[in-house]
Design a protein around this motif. Structure first.
Motif, PDB file in Angstrom:
ATOM      1  N   ILE A   1       5.455   6.824 -25.937  1.00  0.00           N
ATOM      2  CA  ILE A   1       5.994   5.434 -25.735  1.00  0.00           C
ATOM      3  C   ILE A   1       4.775   4.696 -24.923  1.00  0.00           C
ATOM      4  O   ILE A   1       4.064   3.967 -25.280  1.00  0.00           O
ATOM      5  CB  ILE A   1       6.967   5.026 -25.142  1.00  0.00           C
ATOM      6  N   LYS A   2       5.051   5.484 -23.685  1.00  0.00           N
ATOM      7  CA  LYS A   2       4.095   4.502 -22.561  1.00  0.00           C
ATOM      8  C   LYS A   2       2.218   4.970 -23.304  1.00  0.00           C
ATOM      9  O   LYS A   2       1.718   4.530 -23.327  1.00  0.00           O
ATOM     10  CB  LYS A   2       3.786   5.722 -21.193  1.00  0.00           C
ATOM     11  N   THR A   3       2.206   6.504 -24.038  1.00  0.00           N
ATOM     12  CA  THR A   3       0.991   6.544 -24.569  1.00  0.00           C
ATOM     13  C   THR A   3       1.029   6.030 -26.352  1.00  0.00           C
ATOM     14  O   THR A   3      -0.494   5.500 -25.908  1.00  0.00           O
ATOM     15  CB  THR A   3       0.889   7.903 -24.977  1.00  0.00           C
ATOM     16  N   ILE A   4       1.561   5.776 -26.570  1.00  0.00           N
ATOM     17  CA  ILE A   4       1.605   4.771 -27.541  1.00  0.00           C
ATOM     18  C   ILE A   4       1.171   3.297 -27.303  1.00  0.00           C
ATOM     19  O   ILE A   4       0.032   2.187 -27.773  1.00  0.00           O
ATOM     20  CB  ILE A   4       2.579   4.450 -29.020  1.00  0.00           C
ATOM     21  N   ILE A   5       1.794   2.576 -26.398  1.00  0.00           N
ATOM     22  CA  ILE A   5       1.201   1.120 -25.456  1.00  0.00           C
ATOM     23  C   ILE A   5       0.284   1.177 -25.301  1.00  0.00           C
ATOM     24  O   ILE A   5      -0.829   0.203 -25.042  1.00  0.00           O
ATOM     25  CB  ILE A   5       2.278   0.681 -24.037  1.00  0.00           C
ATOM     26  N   ASN A   6      -0.743   2.100 -25.008  1.00  0.00           N
ATOM     27  CA  ASN A   6      -1.478   2.430 -24.394  1.00  0.00           C
ATOM     28  C   ASN A   6      -2.643   2.803 -25.167  1.00  0.00           C
ATOM     29  O   ASN A   6      -3.918   1.887 -24.983  1.00  0.00           O
ATOM     30  CB  ASN A   6      -1.694   3.423 -23.328  1.00  0.00           C
ATOM     31  N   LEU A   7      -2.619   3.043 -25.962  1.00  0.00           N
ATOM     32  CA  LEU A   7      -3.668   3.096 -27.252  1.00  0.00           C
ATOM     33  C   LEU A   7      -3.287   1.639 -28.029  1.00  0.00           C
ATOM     34  O   LEU A   7      -4.711   1.322 -28.145  1.00  0.00           O
ATOM     35  CB  LEU A   7      -3.084   4.006 -28.043  1.00  0.00           C
ATOM     36  N   CYS A   8      -2.538   0.888 -27.982  1.00  0.00           N
ATOM     37  CA  CYS A   8      -2.592  -0.261 -28.654  1.00  0.00           C
ATOM     38  C   CYS A   8      -3.181  -1.393 -27.740  1.00  0.00           C
ATOM     39  O   CYS A   8      -3.347  -1.847 -28.384  1.00  0.00           O
ATOM     40  CB  CYS A   8      -0.972  -0.905 -29.281  1.00  0.00           C
ATOM     41  N   LEU A   9      -3.291  -0.964 -26.409  1.00  0.00           N
ATOM     42  CA  LEU A   9      -3.245  -1.953 -25.642  1.00  0.00           C
ATOM     43  C   LEU A   9      -5.292  -1.390 -25.368  1.00  0.00           C
ATOM     44  O   LEU A   9      -6.535  -1.639 -24.666  1.00  0.00           O
ATOM     45  CB  LEU A   9      -3.147  -1.794 -23.997  1.00  0.00           C
ATOM     46  N   ARG A  10      -5.559  -0.198 -26.272  1.00  0.00           N
ATOM     47  CA  ARG A  10      -7.442  -0.053 -26.296  1.00  0.00           C
ATOM     48  C   ARG A  10      -6.948   0.599 -24.779  1.00  0.00           C
ATOM     49  O   ARG A  10      -8.675   0.723 -24.164  1.00  0.00           O
ATOM     50  CB  ARG A  10      -7.785  -0.989 -26.353  1.00  0.00           C
ATOM     51  N   ARG A  11      -6.287   1.736 -23.961  1.00  0.00           N
ATOM     52  CA  ARG A  11      -6.807   1.861 -22.809  1.00  0.00           C
ATOM     53  C   ARG A  11      -6.931   3.072 -22.796  1.00  0.00           C
ATOM     54  O   ARG A  11      -7.203   3.792 -21.669  1.00  0.00           O
ATOM     55  CB  ARG A  11      -5.864   1.607 -21.725  1.00  0.00           C
ATOM     56  N   ILE A  12      -7.344   3.746 -23.803  1.00  0.00           N
ATOM     57  CA  ILE A  12      -7.271   5.316 -23.857  1.00  0.00           C
ATOM     58  C   ILE A  12      -8.774   5.064 -24.992  1.00  0.00           C
ATOM     59  O   ILE A  12      -8.780   4.954 -25.761  1.00  0.00           O
ATOM     60  CB  ILE A  12      -6.421   6.136 -24.957  1.00  0.00           C
ATOM     61  N   HIS A  13      -9.902   5.893 -24.908  1.00  0.00           N
ATOM     62  CA  HIS A  13     -10.887   6.089 -25.432  1.00  0.00           C
ATOM     63  C   HIS A  13     -11.369   7.686 -25.313  1.00  0.00           C
ATOM     64  O   HIS A  13     -12.459   7.612 -25.993  1.00  0.00           O
ATOM     65  CB  HIS A  13     -12.131   5.410 -23.594  1.00  0.00           C
ATOM     66  N   SER A  14     -10.900   8.530 -24.824  1.00  0.00           N
ATOM     67  CA  SER A  14     -11.161   9.813 -25.588  1.00  0.00           C
ATOM     68  C   SER A  14      -9.212  10.860 -25.944  1.00  0.00           C
ATOM     69  O   SER A  14      -8.992  10.355 -25.771  1.00  0.00           O
ATOM     70  CB  SER A  14     -11.807  10.404 -24.377  1.00  0.00           C
TER      71      SER A  14
END
Length: 159
Positions: free
Chosen positions: A31-44
């Motif tokens: 869930i934490k990962t999906i949220i951060n993907l949606c907020l564009r905090r994950i770049h790689s």
């Protein structure tokens, strides 16, 4: 001897308490990962893997989900009067207190120290290398982690 060890490991991986703990931790991290993907905090891909497996802090609390699931599962399997339930309840209280208090305070302090170090470094007073800002949790992150852990523990105990 080797066959007995394999059988014990097999039983461990199908133990409902173990499964509820692993699943609640992984689901909270997912869930934490999906949220951060949606907020564009994950770049790689590396950051994606880090969030999925290792990243602390954020919404929901995976530590809280894991210990709440453990406590719930143990309560259903052994009863709330058992010693093992008391142990798991104490572990849950320590973990939640740490997530809300100590780790959060440490993160706030580290952020302040890094800001001060940056300002002193910009004025050429000192050379400063930032320290890691360990993320604690906000109360809502812990509450949602606890609810997630409770319901996953309940599911693994009753299914």
């Amino acid at each position: 001897m080797l066959l007995a060890l394999k059988l014990k490991l097999f039983k461990l991986f199908f133990n409902p308490v173990f499964l509820s703990c692993v699943f609640s931790w992984f689901f909270a991290q997912f869930i934490k990962t999906i949220i951060n993907l949606c907020l564009r905090r994950i770049h790689s891909i590396g950051e994606l893997f880090e969030y999925l497996v290792w990243q602390t802090g954020g919404f929901p609390s995976s530590h809280t989900a894991l210990v709440t699931s453990l406590c719930t599962s143990v309560a259903f399997r052994n009863g709330i009067e058992s010693d093992i339930f008391m142990l798991s309840a104490c572990l849950m209280m320590i973990t939640i207190r740490d997530a809300l208090g100590v780790r959060r305070a440490n993160g706030i302090h580290a952020k302040t120290i890094n800001q001060m170090g940056k300002e002193l470094s910009e004025k050429n007073i000192i050379k400063y290398k930032p320290i890691k800002e360990v993320l604690g949790h906000k109360p809502m992150e812990v509450v949602v982690g606890a609810l997630l852990g409770f319901f996953i523990g309940l599911a693994f105990s009753t299914l």
